[in-house]
Each structure stands twice: as structure tokens, then as C-alpha cells.
Design a protein around this motif. Sequence first.
Motif, mmCIF file in Angstrom:
data_model
loop_
_atom_site.group_PDB
_atom_site.id
_atom_site.type_symbol
_atom_site.label_atom_id
_atom_site.label_comp_id
_atom_site.label_asym_id
_atom_site.label_seq_id
_atom_site.Cartn_x
_atom_site.Cartn_y
_atom_site.Cartn_z
ATOM 1 N N GLY A 18 -0.911 5.661 -10.160
ATOM 2 C CA GLY A 18 0.692 5.884 -10.048
ATOM 3 C C GLY A 18 0.523 6.239 -9.031
ATOM 4 N N LEU A 19 -0.692 6.559 -7.695
ATOM 5 C CA LEU A 19 -0.409 6.896 -6.295
ATOM 6 C C LEU A 19 -0.787 5.126 -5.895
ATOM 7 N N THR B 100 4.371 7.625 -13.090
ATOM 8 C CA THR B 100 3.263 7.688 -14.039
ATOM 9 C C THR B 100 2.665 8.418 -13.844
ATOM 10 N N ILE C 237 7.582 1.723 -6.766
ATOM 11 C CA ILE C 237 7.424 3.415 -5.689
ATOM 12 C C ILE C 237 8.002 4.320 -7.159
ATOM 13 N N GLY D 36 4.870 3.995 -9.466
ATOM 14 C CA GLY D 36 4.209 4.563 -9.340
ATOM 15 C C GLY D 36 4.542 6.485 -9.945
ATOM 16 N N GLY E 274 -2.835 -0.900 -10.653
ATOM 17 C CA GLY E 274 -1.175 0.130 -10.743
ATOM 18 C C GLY E 274 -0.781 -0.799 -12.764
ATOM 19 N N SER F 263 -4.120 -3.730 -5.246
ATOM 20 C CA SER F 263 -3.194 -2.640 -5.479
ATOM 21 C C SER F 263 -2.609 -2.535 -6.461
ATOM 22 N N LEU G 80 -0.043 2.184 -6.835
ATOM 23 C CA LEU G 80 1.534 1.784 -7.221
ATOM 24 C C LEU G 80 2.622 2.215 -5.699
ATOM 25 N N ALA G 81 2.455 3.477 -5.966
ATOM 26 C CA ALA G 81 4.016 4.460 -5.590
ATOM 27 C C ALA G 81 3.580 3.079 -3.980
ATOM 28 N N THR H 238 -0.922 1.838 -16.094
ATOM 29 C CA THR H 238 0.336 2.217 -16.333
ATOM 30 C C THR H 238 0.212 1.721 -17.620
#
Length: 206
Positions: free
Chosen positions: A186-187, A85, A79, A82, A13, A9, A189-190, A17
Motif C-alpha cells: 500500500g505504501l 490497502t 494513491i 494505496g 502494489g 513499484s 502504491l501511494a 493488493t
Amino acid sequence: MQDLLLGLSLGLGAGVTPGALLSLVITASLRGGFRAGARLACVPLMSDLPAVVLSLTVAEAMPALVLRVLSAAGGLYVIYLGVMTVREARTAQPPQPGAAAPSSAGEILRAVAVNLLNPHPWLFWIAVGAPAFVTAWHHAPGAAVAFAVGFYLVLCGSKVALAGAVGAGRHKLTPRGYRLILGTAGLLLAVAGAVLSFRGLSPQGL
């Protein structure tokens, strides 16, 4: 398995990014096709070693409590990346082709220099990668290796895949497709950042 998924993950990301290296990969793909972009996509394998070694050396000597704090803080940083992004993905535009590309050797040297001088890999390994790797190593060395392999496999692989898409389509990469890729990254990454923060805050996190 959890450490492998975390590495995958974070790698995805970080791989898609927006940043200096990704811009170079996309621009090279637009100018010279897939092979030109794929060469630059693998630059982290050459240029990240100083950051990885230094960060792991420092992290290994830190008390468990400090590693927990770093893990929680690093998760918040991820976060933030993310969220930023996802926000950027709303209006992001695929880079446009420019002038003729320089030689492949010149491109690679330039990309290595850009990545070495880029604070993001250093920040990632100091605040996120090293604490996660050391934590996994204390539990099971195989898990730590899986984290690192998963991270770099997807970090470089996602850039190679994007280079392939850009090189094949050149001018056909739509803003909507580009935004979808960035938004998904982005999701992820969060979510990965939330896992890291939870690990740091949990008494059983390390």
C-alpha cells in the motif's frame, strides 16, 4: 531507470493488493501447494492483453494535455488504492483453506475469466498504465519497455512469491506477516501514485 522503478513499484502494489485474482492464487496455494498457486499467478500475462492493446491504442491518439490529465487523475486513483490497502492491512486475515481444488485447467480458465471481467486491470491501463507507457515511449522506447517488463515481472513475481510462502507454510502464514506484506504494498502504491500525479501536473511531465 525512473520508468523501471515506477513499473516495479506499481507491479508490486498491484501484485499483492487484495483482489479477486490474488484470492484465487492464495486459495489455490492453500489447497494444492506452490505449483497450483504459481500457475494462477501468471494469468495476467494471458488475460491483460485486450486491456493493454485497447488502452495503448486510445492513449496514443490523445493530445498531450489529455495524457497529462489522465496521468494526474490516475496517480490520485493509485494513491487512493494505496491508502485503502494500508487501511485493510490493519485487520486483514490470510484466507483459510477450503474444499478440494478443481483441475488445473479449470482453475486457469476460471482465473482468466475473473481477470478479464475484473474492472481493475482495465481501469489501471486506461488511467495509469497507458499514459505512463506512452509518455515513456515518447522520451525513449527502451524506457517504455522497461516500465512494462518491470510491471509484469513484479506483478506476477510477487504473486508467485506469495504462492510459495503460502504453499510452503500452508497454515503457518501469520496475520502479522500477511498484514506487513499488504501494508508495504500500500505504501509503495501511494508513492507511485504521487509520482504519476506529479508527472501529470508538471509542464515537463510529458
